[in-house]
Structures are given as C-alpha cells and as structure tokens.
Design a protein around this motif. Structure first.
Motif, PDB file in Angstrom:
ATOM      1  N   GLU A   1       0.862  -1.186   0.000  1.00 38.81           N
ATOM      2  CA  GLU A   1       0.000   0.000   0.000  1.00 38.81           C
ATOM      3  C   GLU A   1       0.896   1.233   0.000  1.00 38.81           C
ATOM      4  O   GLU A   1       1.563   1.514   0.996  1.00 38.81           O
ATOM      5  CB  GLU A   1      -0.921   0.003   1.212  1.00 38.81           C
ATOM      6  N   ILE A   2       0.928   1.956  -1.094  1.00 38.08           N
ATOM      7  CA  ILE A   2       1.786   3.132  -1.214  1.00 38.08           C
ATOM      8  C   ILE A   2       0.940   4.310  -1.657  1.00 38.08           C
ATOM      9  O   ILE A   2       0.211   4.237  -2.653  1.00 38.08           O
ATOM     10  CB  ILE A   2       2.970   2.876  -2.182  1.00 38.08           C
ATOM     11  N   VAL A   3       0.997   5.386  -0.899  1.00 36.71           N
ATOM     12  CA  VAL A   3       0.143   6.547  -1.162  1.00 36.71           C
ATOM     13  C   VAL A   3       0.947   7.836  -1.010  1.00 36.71           C
ATOM     14  O   VAL A   3       1.887   7.909  -0.219  1.00 36.71           O
ATOM     15  CB  VAL A   3      -1.065   6.598  -0.195  1.00 36.71           C
ATOM     16  N   PRO A   4       0.592   8.868  -1.773  1.00 32.03           N
ATOM     17  CA  PRO A   4       1.268  10.164  -1.617  1.00 32.03           C
ATOM     18  C   PRO A   4       0.652  10.963  -0.490  1.00 32.03           C
ATOM     19  O   PRO A   4      -0.547  10.851  -0.220  1.00 32.03           O
ATOM     20  CB  PRO A   4       1.012  10.847  -2.966  1.00 32.03           C
ATOM     21  N   TYR A   5       1.472  11.750   0.162  1.00 35.82           N
ATOM     22  CA  TYR A   5       0.948  12.727   1.111  1.00 35.82           C
ATOM     23  C   TYR A   5       0.572  13.970   0.324  1.00 35.82           C
ATOM     24  O   TYR A   5       1.419  14.619  -0.296  1.00 35.82           O
ATOM     25  CB  TYR A   5       1.982  13.087   2.179  1.00 35.82           C
ATOM     26  N   ASN A   6      -0.716  14.299   0.304  1.00 31.14           N
ATOM     27  CA  ASN A   6      -1.232  15.502  -0.360  1.00 31.14           C
ATOM     28  C   ASN A   6      -0.704  15.668  -1.791  1.00 31.14           C
ATOM     29  O   ASN A   6       0.345  16.282  -2.002  1.00 31.14           O
ATOM     30  CB  ASN A   6      -0.904  16.755   0.453  1.00 31.14           C
ATOM     31  N   THR A   7      -1.425  15.126  -2.757  1.00 32.77           N
ATOM     32  CA  THR A   7      -1.082  15.346  -4.154  1.00 32.77           C
ATOM     33  C   THR A   7      -1.045  16.842  -4.447  1.00 32.77           C
ATOM     34  O   THR A   7      -1.594  17.643  -3.675  1.00 32.77           O
ATOM     35  CB  THR A   7      -2.117  14.681  -5.086  1.00 32.77           C
ATOM     36  N   VAL A   8      -0.413  17.216  -5.539  1.00 33.94           N
ATOM     37  CA  VAL A   8      -0.303  18.633  -5.886  1.00 33.94           C
ATOM     38  C   VAL A   8      -1.692  19.253  -6.029  1.00 33.94           C
ATOM     39  O   VAL A   8      -1.940  20.369  -5.537  1.00 33.94           O
ATOM     40  CB  VAL A   8       0.517  18.814  -7.182  1.00 33.94           C
ATOM     41  N   PHE A   9      -2.614  18.523  -6.673  1.00 34.37           N
ATOM     42  CA  PHE A   9      -3.978  19.055  -6.841  1.00 34.37           C
ATOM     43  C   PHE A   9      -4.657  19.253  -5.495  1.00 34.37           C
ATOM     44  O   PHE A   9      -5.234  20.308  -5.221  1.00 34.37           O
ATOM     45  CB  PHE A   9      -4.808  18.109  -7.715  1.00 34.37           C
TER      46      PHE A   9
ATOM     47  N   LYS B   1      -2.530  23.910   0.916  1.00 31.55           N
ATOM     48  CA  LYS B   1      -1.422  23.271   1.642  1.00 31.55           C
ATOM     49  C   LYS B   1      -0.248  22.935   0.734  1.00 31.55           C
ATOM     50  O   LYS B   1       0.570  22.077   1.081  1.00 31.55           O
ATOM     51  CB  LYS B   1      -1.924  22.012   2.355  1.00 31.55           C
ATOM     52  N   LEU B   2      -0.148  23.616  -0.397  1.00 34.33           N
ATOM     53  CA  LEU B   2       0.979  23.346  -1.285  1.00 34.33           C
ATOM     54  C   LEU B   2       2.305  23.648  -0.596  1.00 34.33           C
ATOM     55  O   LEU B   2       3.321  22.996  -0.855  1.00 34.33           O
ATOM     56  CB  LEU B   2       0.853  24.187  -2.564  1.00 34.33           C
ATOM     57  N   ASN B   3       2.299  24.614   0.305  1.00 37.80           N
ATOM     58  CA  ASN B   3       3.516  25.045   0.987  1.00 37.80           C
ATOM     59  C   ASN B   3       3.765  24.282   2.288  1.00 37.80           C
ATOM     60  O   ASN B   3       4.685  24.600   3.025  1.00 37.80           O
ATOM     61  CB  ASN B   3       3.425  26.552   1.290  1.00 37.80           C
ATOM     62  N   HIS B   4       2.947  23.267   2.568  1.00 30.74           N
ATOM     63  CA  HIS B   4       3.075  22.501   3.812  1.00 30.74           C
ATOM     64  C   HIS B   4       3.264  21.031   3.459  1.00 30.74           C
ATOM     65  O   HIS B   4       2.315  20.332   3.120  1.00 30.74           O
ATOM     66  CB  HIS B   4       1.851  22.700   4.698  1.00 30.74           C
TER      67      HIS B   4
END
Length: 500
Positions: A221-229, A236-239
C-alpha cells in the motif's frame, strides 16, 4: 518617465502593503501565505508593466481579466490558509483523534522518577502537553552517522520483518538506493508482510509511476501525502511532510534527516561527502513513532488502524529516556519551534547545534545571543554551501548578530552537512528532520527525537567534533563591516526567509 513612476509607485505600495499585512494578520498566516504573495506580486508587476506599453484593446482586456482571476485565486488561497492555521481542516482533527484512541496501548511507567529532575521536567512536560507524547524509558538507541552503514541497517532490518513494515519519507528516488528499498519491500510483501508507504507528493515528484506500480502489484500500500492538486485546493501546497521514518514489526525503528536517494551515499559528485545522522531505536519509543505514522496514514487514506497488533510490549530492559516530538503547520502549538526554543534556553554549560539551514526569527536569535552572553559555550556548524546561493546568503545574514554575542560559527567545507542535531549540557540530544528555519518551525510536518542520555550526548559530541575539524571557524571581524555588495546580498537573502 511614466513607466518609471508606475514602477516606483508599485514598489512603495508593496513595501507598505507587506509591512501592514505582517502586523495585522497572525504571523503563522503571513508565513503560510508569503510564497503565494511573492509569486502574485511578481506576476502582477509583470502584467501592470506590460499594460503600460500595450495599445491593443484585446490584450488590455485580457490582462485585466488575468489580474481579476489572480486576485480571486489569491483571496481563496488566503482563506484556506487562515482555515488551516485555525486547525479547522482534516489533519488536526484526524491526528488528535487517532492519538487519543491509541494512547491506552502505549502507556508507560516511570514518569514520576524522571520528572524529579527540573531539567527533564521543564522540557518533557512542555512536549507532552503540546504533542501528547510522554517520555518512554525502556529503550535502546544508537546514533548512526556513517552513510553506508545507516542504509545497510535499514535494509537489514526490513529484510527480517515478519508482520508489518511502515515507511514514510519526504524524498524517495528511483535510483540505486531506491531500487534496493523497493526490492526488499517487494520481497517482504510476497512473504505476507504488510507494507505501507507514504511519500510526499512534491518532495518525491520524480518518483516514477513504474516504481509505484511495481510495489502495488505485490500488495504494498503506497500513497502520496497531499497530491499537488489536493494541496492547491486545500491551501497546503507550501506545507509538506518532511518526516522520515521506518518502523519494522513495531519492534525496531529509524528516524532522522536521511531521505531515500543516492546523494545520501556520497554518489552525487556535485555535492561531495554528505553528512547526516539517524537514530535506530528499540523499545517503548517505537510504539510512539508507530502512532505518528498511523495517524498520518489515517489522514492520507482515511483508514483508521487501531489494532493492538501494531503496538507490542517491549522486551528491552535498558533505561534510556526517549521522547518523540512531532509538529506541523496545523498541529496546534508549533511544537518544533517550542522544542528548540526551550532547549536553547535550558542550556547552562554548552549548546552545540548542527543544521544545514540557519534561519532565525527574533525569538530564536535572542535566545542564542542570550545563551552566549550568559556564558554558555554555543557552537554552530552549517554547510559552506547549500543547494541555493540565496539560502547561503540568508544563512550568512545572521552571522554578524550571532558572532557579536560570542557564539562560535563553523562552516563545513567537505561537502554538504545535512544533519539536524542539538546537544544541551550532556543531558539531552535532539536528532530528526526539523531544520532551524521557518519550514522546520512552522510550515512542514516534522519529526524529532529527544534522547535524555549522557553517553549518547558524548557520542553526538564526537560526531560534532568531526564536523568541526572539517570546518572553518568564522570571525566577527570579517562580518563587522560589510561591503555594500554583501549587504545587498543579505537583504536579498532575507526576502526568502518566510519560505526557507
């Protein structure tokens, strides 16, 4: 002449606007919004300057429309950042809910004995109240600073996993060390081990789809933390999650400043020798790191894992007080800033700091100056060169004020010094992901470990002395009278202070 007047007026407006903005809105909101404001300012400046030369009615209408769109998006983003800063978003709620749920699994004994010492009580109580993380006492801990060694230890530990492996990194690369990690994770997954991976979507934006799919195909199970979109629509792009951790079977864990990339193995000729530190832990402290990972997992997947299966009782009997410090933009108390601030002010004999980014707000600057002026032996090691000349200028812009108070500053010259560590009076050593900069204090999600142990402090001192031997001590006289060019460089460097 009219164009020059427009530019000067625009500059004056910006100075007045940002000065008042900083004084009117909360500091954390200003810091969060600053990069957007910087981009918007430059973009609007280009549009306004272009409009003064354009005669075409079509293009003038287009520019006006673009300005309107940018202003609307800016207002929307500012509102989202205010919401985040007030902890009204999903992260704070889910993180706190999860930590409360599993606290019953991770209760420890021995706190009263530990708190009898004023030094321990002042630091540990602050962290426990702000993060919900109490100290643990039955632990083993090893500081690892040898590049090849820490990856060997991580790979070996994962290869022995029997139940579950949890991995979180800001940067994961599809290079030699990335391939080694993928291979061992695939092997464990094929053997029925549960494997969960979180990577930061922005920090790991070069991670290939092929790499991710190969892991998914075997059940990882592999997931990104907060995709760019998602980051854009939530403000939260800056966090980012800047945390680094691996937990194996809830028994052994690793955390520190190291990401997954060949540059950490000295394989990037442009960087040279890379200096970093991680902590390998066994014992009750592993359960606390597990809590942090699974709370983040709950946030990114909406899957709340609270089974005691993931929280084991330790067989470790060694007494080693360890405390986890997790912080972020919307976690409540700016925990990392509070930790560093308290550690600096607690120093009585000596304070040694290693950090790649040396960016101080007023509170941190005055704390370091005051420590030196009251007789504390304060030494700071930073790299001679970072990845950006702007950051180099920003780092140096604090030297005059710091050196004048008696702080000793050393520039590491033998590559890149990426370690984030602090020793206070041979009582406590801090190691983790959090830099001494605004991103570490406020913007990103960070993870540090406090080890209350004299022997580990002495071990960290050995590592620190190694850094100093490969560094050049800075002299106050070299910064006392700055040339115009250097002054301008430092002013330019300070412009990126809120986003550094």
């Amino acid at each position: 002449m009219i164009q020059v007047f427009i530019i000067l007026t625009f500059i004056v407006f910006l100075v007045v606007f940002f000065f008042n903005l900083f004084n009117v809105i909360p500091q954390i909101v200003f810091i969060g919004f600053y990069p957007y404001a910087l981009f918007i300012t430059v973009f609007l400046g280009i549009l306004l300057f272009s409009a003064s030369y354009i005669q075409s009615r079509f293009w003038l209408i287009t520019i006006k429309a673009m300005i309107s769109i940018v202003l609307v998006i800016s207002l929307f983003t500012l509102i989202l950042i205010v919401i985040n800063a007030r902890h009204l978003n999903g992260y704070k709620k889910k993180y706190s809910e999860y930590i409360r749920t599993v606290n019953e699994f991770t209760k420890v004994e021995g706190v009263d004995k530990f708190y009898k010492e004023d030094f321990n009580r002042s630091i540990a109580t602050l962290i426990e109240k702000s993060t919900g993380m109490s100290p643990t006492f039955k632990n083993n801990g090893i500081l690892i600073s040898d590049n090849e060694h820490y990856f060997d230890e991580i790979i070996e530990a994962i290869s022995k996993a029997e139940k579950h492996v949890h991995v979180l990194f800001y940067i994961m690369r599809d290079d030699n060390i990335g391939q080694k990690l993928k291979t061992v994770l695939i092997d464990r997954a094929k053997q029925g081990v549960e494997v969960r991976v979180i990577y930061d979507a922005l920090g790991s934006f070069k991670l290939s789809r092929k790499y991710i799919n190969e892991l998914k195909e075997v059940g990882v199970e592999i997931v990104p933390y907060n995709t760019v979109f998602k980051s854009l629509v939530t403000g939260k792009l800056n966090h980012r999650t800047h945390r680094k951790m691996i937990i194996v079977d809830g028994v052994v864990a690793f955390t520190g400043g190291v990401n997954i990339g060949d540059e950490y193995l000295n394989r990037d000729k442009n960087i040279g020798i890379w200096q970093d530190i991680i902590v390998e832990m066994e014992g009750d402290s592993v359960n606390y790191l597990q809590k942090i990972f699974l709370a983040d997992w709950y946030y990114v997947t909406d899957k709340k894992i609270t089974d005691i299966y993931y929280y084991g009782k330790t067989s470790v009997e060694n007494y080693l007080p360890v405390q986890m410090v997790a912080g972020g933009f919307d976690t409540g108390w700016h925990e990392i800033h509070q930790m560093y601030f308290t550690l600096i002010n607690s120093a009585r004999g000596r304070l040694y700091i290693a950090t790649p980014y040396f960016v101080l707000n007023d509170a941190m600057l005055e704390s370091l100056q005051t420590a030196a002026l009251r007789g504390v032996d304060v030494k700071i090691v930073i790299p001679e060169k970072t990845e950006s000349f702007l950051i180099d200028w920003l780092n140096e812009s604090f030297f005059k004020e710091i050196l004048r108070s008696g702080v000793e500053v050393y520039k590491y010259k033998n590559g890149f010094m990426h370690a984030k560590s602090m020793i206070v009076d041979n009582r406590v050593v801090s190691v983790g992901s959090a830099n001494l900069n605004m991103r570490g204090y406020y913007l990103d999600y960070e993870m540090n470990v406090l080890l209350y142990d004299e022997q580990l402090c002495l071990r960290m001192e050995q590592i620190f002395n190694k850094y100093m031997k490969m560094s050049e001590k800075q002299k106050y006289k070299d910064y006392e009278k700055l040339s115009l060019m250097r002054s301008v460089r430092y002013i330019i460097g300070r412009l990126i202070l809120p986003i550094s």
